[in-house]
Design a protein around this motif. Sequence first.
Motif, PDB file in Angstrom:
ATOM      1  N   PHE A 272     -33.889   8.460   8.272  1.00 28.53           N
ATOM      2  CA  PHE A 272     -33.492   8.241   9.758  1.00 28.53           C
ATOM      3  C   PHE A 272     -34.751   7.962  10.276  1.00 28.53           C
ATOM      4  CE2 PHE A 272     -33.193   9.756  14.139  1.00 28.53           C
ATOM      5  CZ  PHE A 272     -31.552   9.550  14.167  1.00 28.53           C
ATOM      6  N   PHE A 273     -35.881   8.600   9.875  1.00 31.06           N
ATOM      7  CA  PHE A 273     -37.408   8.375  10.290  1.00 31.06           C
ATOM      8  C   PHE A 273     -38.063   7.092   9.178  1.00 31.06           C
ATOM      9  CE2 PHE A 273     -36.342  12.707  12.009  1.00 31.06           C
ATOM     10  CZ  PHE A 273     -36.213  12.320  13.294  1.00 31.06           C
ATOM     11  N   ALA A 274     -37.315   6.427   8.726  1.00 33.78           N
ATOM     12  CA  ALA A 274     -37.945   5.484   7.888  1.00 33.78           C
ATOM     13  C   ALA A 274     -39.271   4.730   8.249  1.00 33.78           C
ATOM     14  CB  ALA A 274     -36.910   4.452   7.288  1.00 33.78           C
ATOM     15  N   HIS A 275     -38.862   4.505   9.605  1.00 35.04           N
ATOM     16  CA  HIS A 275     -40.172   3.571  10.256  1.00 35.04           C
ATOM     17  C   HIS A 275     -41.398   4.352  10.385  1.00 35.04           C
ATOM     18  CE1 HIS A 275     -37.888   6.191  13.197  1.00 35.04           C
ATOM     19  NE2 HIS A 275     -38.941   6.284  14.009  1.00 35.04           N
ATOM     20  N   LEU A 276     -41.406   5.575  10.260  1.00 33.79           N
ATOM     21  CA  LEU A 276     -42.523   6.370  10.254  1.00 33.79           C
ATOM     22  C   LEU A 276     -43.224   6.337   8.819  1.00 33.79           C
ATOM     23  CD1 LEU A 276     -41.480   9.382  12.522  1.00 33.79           C
ATOM     24  CD2 LEU A 276     -42.968   7.464  13.235  1.00 33.79           C
ATOM     25  N   LEU A 277     -42.690   5.903   7.754  1.00 36.10           N
ATOM     26  CA  LEU A 277     -43.175   5.961   6.481  1.00 36.10           C
ATOM     27  C   LEU A 277     -44.041   4.601   6.031  1.00 36.10           C
ATOM     28  CD1 LEU A 277     -40.052   7.599   4.759  1.00 36.10           C
ATOM     29  CD2 LEU A 277     -42.258   8.648   5.253  1.00 36.10           C
ATOM     30  N   PRO A 278     -45.174   4.953   5.237  1.00 35.62           N
ATOM     31  CA  PRO A 278     -45.638   3.815   4.601  1.00 35.62           C
ATOM     32  C   PRO A 278     -44.841   3.334   3.765  1.00 35.62           C
ATOM     33  CG  PRO A 278     -47.028   5.828   4.220  1.00 35.62           C
ATOM     34  CD  PRO A 278     -45.551   6.175   4.941  1.00 35.62           C
ATOM     35  N   PRO A 279     -44.568   1.808   3.988  1.00 35.22           N
ATOM     36  CA  PRO A 279     -43.642   0.924   3.211  1.00 35.22           C
ATOM     37  C   PRO A 279     -43.265   1.229   1.519  1.00 35.22           C
ATOM     38  CG  PRO A 279     -44.869  -0.490   4.482  1.00 35.22           C
ATOM     39  CD  PRO A 279     -45.243   0.737   4.740  1.00 35.22           C
ATOM     40  N   PRO A 280     -44.476   1.343   1.115  1.00 32.55           N
ATOM     41  CA  PRO A 280     -44.606   1.816  -0.473  1.00 32.55           C
ATOM     42  C   PRO A 280     -43.782   3.261  -0.745  1.00 32.55           C
ATOM     43  CG  PRO A 280     -46.905   1.126  -0.103  1.00 32.55           C
ATOM     44  CD  PRO A 280     -46.108   1.375   1.223  1.00 32.55           C
ATOM     45  N   ARG A 281     -44.044   4.107   0.295  1.00 34.74           N
ATOM     46  CA  ARG A 281     -43.580   5.435   0.197  1.00 34.74           C
ATOM     47  C   ARG A 281     -42.024   5.439   0.366  1.00 34.74           C
ATOM     48  NH1 ARG A 281     -42.430   9.380  -2.243  1.00 34.74           N
ATOM     49  NH2 ARG A 281     -42.641  11.477  -1.382  1.00 34.74           N
ATOM     50  N   LEU A 282     -41.555   4.647   1.246  1.00 33.12           N
ATOM     51  CA  LEU A 282     -40.104   4.234   1.323  1.00 33.12           C
ATOM     52  C   LEU A 282     -39.401   3.783   0.481  1.00 33.12           C
ATOM     53  CD1 LEU A 282     -37.772   4.317   2.986  1.00 33.12           C
ATOM     54  CD2 LEU A 282     -38.236   2.036   4.214  1.00 33.12           C
ATOM     55  N   THR A 283     -39.927   2.808  -0.456  1.00 31.45           N
ATOM     56  CA  THR A 283     -39.297   2.225  -1.604  1.00 31.45           C
ATOM     57  C   THR A 283     -39.184   3.445  -2.566  1.00 31.45           C
ATOM     58  OG1 THR A 283     -40.326   0.305  -1.069  1.00 31.45           O
ATOM     59  CG2 THR A 283     -39.549   0.277  -3.322  1.00 31.45           C
ATOM     60  N   GLU A 284     -40.197   4.273  -2.709  1.00 29.81           N
ATOM     61  CA  GLU A 284     -40.605   5.065  -3.684  1.00 29.81           C
ATOM     62  C   GLU A 284     -39.630   6.260  -3.553  1.00 29.81           C
ATOM     63  OE1 GLU A 284     -44.364   7.759  -5.377  1.00 29.81           O
ATOM     64  OE2 GLU A 284     -44.347   7.335  -3.533  1.00 29.81           O
ATOM     65  N   MET A 285     -39.328   6.677  -2.376  1.00 33.39           N
ATOM     66  CA  MET A 285     -38.291   7.562  -2.173  1.00 33.39           C
ATOM     67  C   MET A 285     -36.865   7.128  -2.521  1.00 33.39           C
ATOM     68  SD  MET A 285     -39.427   9.029   1.705  1.00 33.39           S
ATOM     69  CE  MET A 285     -40.709  10.454   1.466  1.00 33.39           C
ATOM     70  N   LEU A 286     -36.397   5.784  -1.970  1.00 29.02           N
ATOM     71  CA  LEU A 286     -35.169   5.461  -2.287  1.00 29.02           C
ATOM     72  C   LEU A 286     -35.029   5.382  -3.898  1.00 29.02           C
ATOM     73  CD1 LEU A 286     -35.298   2.528   0.149  1.00 29.02           C
ATOM     74  CD2 LEU A 286     -33.355   4.337  -0.012  1.00 29.02           C
ATOM     75  N   GLN A 287     -36.070   4.877  -4.932  1.00 32.07           N
ATOM     76  CA  GLN A 287     -36.054   5.215  -6.117  1.00 32.07           C
ATOM     77  C   GLN A 287     -35.709   6.571  -6.802  1.00 32.07           C
ATOM     78  OE1 GLN A 287     -35.947   2.226  -8.172  1.00 32.07           O
ATOM     79  NE2 GLN A 287     -35.391   3.780  -9.563  1.00 32.07           N
ATOM     80  N   GLN A 288     -36.578   7.265  -5.914  1.00 30.08           N
ATOM     81  CA  GLN A 288     -36.610   8.879  -6.534  1.00 30.08           C
ATOM     82  C   GLN A 288     -35.203   9.368  -6.184  1.00 30.08           C
ATOM     83  OE1 GLN A 288     -39.439  11.564  -4.757  1.00 30.08           O
ATOM     84  NE2 GLN A 288     -41.170  10.265  -5.342  1.00 30.08           N
ATOM     85  N   ARG A 289     -34.536   9.051  -5.030  1.00 31.42           N
ATOM     86  CA  ARG A 289     -33.135   9.637  -4.876  1.00 31.42           C
ATOM     87  C   ARG A 289     -32.266   8.846  -5.897  1.00 31.42           C
ATOM     88  NH1 ARG A 289     -32.065  13.675  -4.401  1.00 31.42           N
ATOM     89  NH2 ARG A 289     -29.977  13.523  -4.925  1.00 31.42           N
ATOM     90  N   LEU A 290     -32.408   7.813  -6.197  1.00 30.94           N
ATOM     91  CA  LEU A 290     -31.444   6.940  -7.077  1.00 30.94           C
ATOM     92  C   LEU A 290     -31.534   7.472  -8.501  1.00 30.94           C
ATOM     93  CD1 LEU A 290     -29.720   4.483  -7.303  1.00 30.94           C
ATOM     94  CD2 LEU A 290     -31.567   2.896  -7.512  1.00 30.94           C
TER      95      LEU A 290
ATOM     96  N   ARG B 227     -37.564  -3.806   3.653  1.00 28.42           N
ATOM     97  CA  ARG B 227     -37.757  -5.226   4.376  1.00 28.42           C
ATOM     98  C   ARG B 227     -37.291  -5.120   5.776  1.00 28.42           C
ATOM     99  NH1 ARG B 227     -34.101  -8.867   3.072  1.00 28.42           N
ATOM    100  NH2 ARG B 227     -34.003  -7.957   0.680  1.00 28.42           N
ATOM    101  N   GLU B 228     -36.084  -4.789   6.138  1.00 28.63           N
ATOM    102  CA  GLU B 228     -35.609  -4.686   7.394  1.00 28.63           C
ATOM    103  C   GLU B 228     -36.301  -3.584   8.321  1.00 28.63           C
ATOM    104  OE1 GLU B 228     -31.348  -4.033   7.691  1.00 28.63           O
ATOM    105  OE2 GLU B 228     -30.996  -5.026   5.828  1.00 28.63           O
ATOM    106  N   VAL B 229     -36.786  -2.556   7.798  1.00 27.75           N
ATOM    107  CA  VAL B 229     -37.433  -1.492   8.560  1.00 27.75           C
ATOM    108  C   VAL B 229     -38.965  -2.050   9.060  1.00 27.75           C
ATOM    109  CG1 VAL B 229     -38.656   0.727   8.403  1.00 27.75           C
ATOM    110  CG2 VAL B 229     -36.472   0.522   7.174  1.00 27.75           C
ATOM    111  N   TYR B 230     -39.546  -2.896   8.316  1.00 26.36           N
ATOM    112  CA  TYR B 230     -40.738  -3.452   8.575  1.00 26.36           C
ATOM    113  C   TYR B 230     -40.776  -4.760   9.222  1.00 26.36           C
ATOM    114  CZ  TYR B 230     -41.649   0.862   6.256  1.00 26.36           C
ATOM    115  OH  TYR B 230     -41.720   2.201   5.955  1.00 26.36           O
ATOM    116  N   GLY B 231     -39.676  -5.620   8.515  1.00 23.68           N
ATOM    117  CA  GLY B 231     -39.431  -6.934   8.776  1.00 23.68           C
ATOM    118  C   GLY B 231     -39.662  -7.479  10.595  1.00 23.68           C
TER     119      GLY B 231
END
Lengths: 176, 176
Positions: free
Chosen positions: A101-119, A169-173
């Motif tokens: 929900f607050f993805a836009h407040l995260l550094p891009p690599p951390r967002l990617t990492e979080m998605l991977q961790q959850r996966l 991509r969309e969050v920061y794009g």
Amino acid sequence: MDTRTLCLGALSLCDATGYDIKKLFEEAFSHFFSAGYGSIYPALEKLTEEGKVSCRRQEQEKRPDKKIYSLTEAGRAALVEELVNTPPREKLRSEFLVLMFFAHLLPPPRLTEMLQQRLDESRAVLKILEDLDRREGMPPGIKFTIQYGLATTKAAIECIEAYHESLPREVYGGHF
Amino acid sequence: MDTRTLCLGALSLCDATGYDIKKLFEEAFSHFFSAGYGSIYPALEKLTEEGKVSCRRQEQEKRPDKKIYSLTEAGRAALVEELVNTPPREKLRSEFLVLMFFAHLLPPPRLTEMLQQRLDESRAVLKILEDLDRREGMPPGIKFTIQYGLATTKAAIECIEAYHESLPREVYGGHF
DNA sequence: ATAATATATATCAATTTGATATAAAGTTTG
DNA sequence: CAAACTTTATATCAAATTGATATATATTAT
């Protein structure tokens, strides 16, 4: 439904110690319920006071005595009464979705990492459920809890897979 | 992640009262998070002490004064810091699945009724999510939380539909 | 041989839950 | 149009839960 009722449920399967009950919760209930010692031990104490469980001590030489609890008739009646009157609710607490929900407040690599961790974690849960699903002789109610877990976990995995690349991509794009 | 962090998150969207924050949680977070006044008001008080939010009173004639909170710069930094360091966990607490686990202890009509209740509630959640999904201009992170909710809720509904008739039959079929 | 995990109970501060109290305005419904 | 209900707004509280920590030994893995 409080920890007390859950302990009665556990003891309806077989006699057990507080430690055993926690293990049962971790094994059979892990994808839909959890409880720690801090709620299990007080629950067993109160149930004993109320006469819903009985407790026999098994002395052990080099370890703390085992306190093996059994469901009494009054306890079984209380369990059924409680189950019948419990509304079939369900509540998710997802820190993952709060983070998204607050993805836009995260550094891009951390967002990617979080998605991977959850996966990764969801896939691990899926594996545990698939292993449980292979066991035979499970009562239908328990089978159902596994099927439900499989269905929802698979759906979650597919959703994360679908957005794993596009979301960062969309969050920061659009904005950077 | 505690209620304090969630309040910081809410205030990162816009200034709000405790009451407003609870409404936001109920509207936008309802399918993955909840918090009551009993945790929101103390959280705001503590955040004020810590200088992470500021509070201005808006007097109202015939109602209690509004206390409108704003995120400070320190608060925004604390929020980002906290989000970055929060592991993307997820925890389900399903009294419904506990009930299904102990399905054999329920009277048959009550079991059927519970499956139906859960189905109804899940369909209601689905409807809410579908309505949210139709709104335009949502940031991608928020969109994702909705897609995730849609996917898992649909999976749950399909699973219940699949077992709605067979489960009660199987639970009692073999033994009565 | 050493490290890590499993067995087993217990406690505790901090937090959360879920309900309740207060009080008036606005909205719905019979 | 009056009664009932919902919304606005803050606050409090007992009871329960969380998550960690303490204790002490046996067993298993490296």
